[in-house]
Design a protein around this motif. Structure first.
Motif, mmCIF file in Angstrom:
data_model
loop_
_atom_site.group_PDB
_atom_site.id
_atom_site.type_symbol
_atom_site.label_atom_id
_atom_site.label_comp_id
_atom_site.label_asym_id
_atom_site.label_seq_id
_atom_site.Cartn_x
_atom_site.Cartn_y
_atom_site.Cartn_z
ATOM 1 N N TRP A 197 38.889 38.821 40.141
ATOM 2 C CA TRP A 197 38.838 40.247 40.435
ATOM 3 C C TRP A 197 39.507 41.043 39.323
ATOM 4 C CZ3 TRP A 197 35.940 42.033 44.338
ATOM 5 C CH2 TRP A 197 35.591 41.141 45.338
ATOM 6 N N THR A 198 38.903 42.148 38.938
ATOM 7 C CA THR A 198 39.522 43.084 38.002
ATOM 8 C C THR A 198 39.642 44.422 38.710
ATOM 9 O OG1 THR A 198 37.381 43.724 37.071
ATOM 10 C CG2 THR A 198 38.577 41.955 35.953
ATOM 11 N N ASN A 210 34.199 41.991 40.938
ATOM 12 C CA ASN A 210 34.114 40.557 40.753
ATOM 13 C C ASN A 210 32.663 40.245 40.383
ATOM 14 O OD1 ASN A 210 33.583 37.708 41.512
ATOM 15 N ND2 ASN A 210 35.727 37.767 42.153
ATOM 16 N N ALA A 260 43.483 38.699 40.304
ATOM 17 C CA ALA A 260 42.809 38.380 39.044
ATOM 18 C C ALA A 260 42.563 36.880 38.921
ATOM 19 C CB ALA A 260 43.644 38.881 37.869
#
Length: 66
Positions: A17-18, A37, A13
């Motif tokens: 990024w999730t 992302n 993260a």
């Protein structure tokens, strides 16, 4: 679970990024896992079963083109 842990370390993260779980129509116990992302695109860990009953794990790269 081990591969999922490695992906979470590789796509943190802190770098934008999730991660999210996506319901899987082929498995009630295994969800698909997506890392997104805004800059690069998505990476999806996708479980399925072929017609002969073999388990398949796909790693899909859905990257943005500039």
């Amino acid at each position: 679970k081990e591969f999922e842990k490695e992906l979470m370390q590789s796509f943190p993260a802190s770098e934008g990024w999730t991660s999210s779980c996506i319901p899987n129509k082929e498995s009630k116990t295994l969800s698909d896992l997506e890392f997104s992302n805004d800059r690069y695109g998505s990476i999806v860990l996708d479980y399925s079963k072929n017609p002969k009953g073999k388990h398949i794990l796909y790693l899909r790269f859905l990257l943005y083109s500039n």
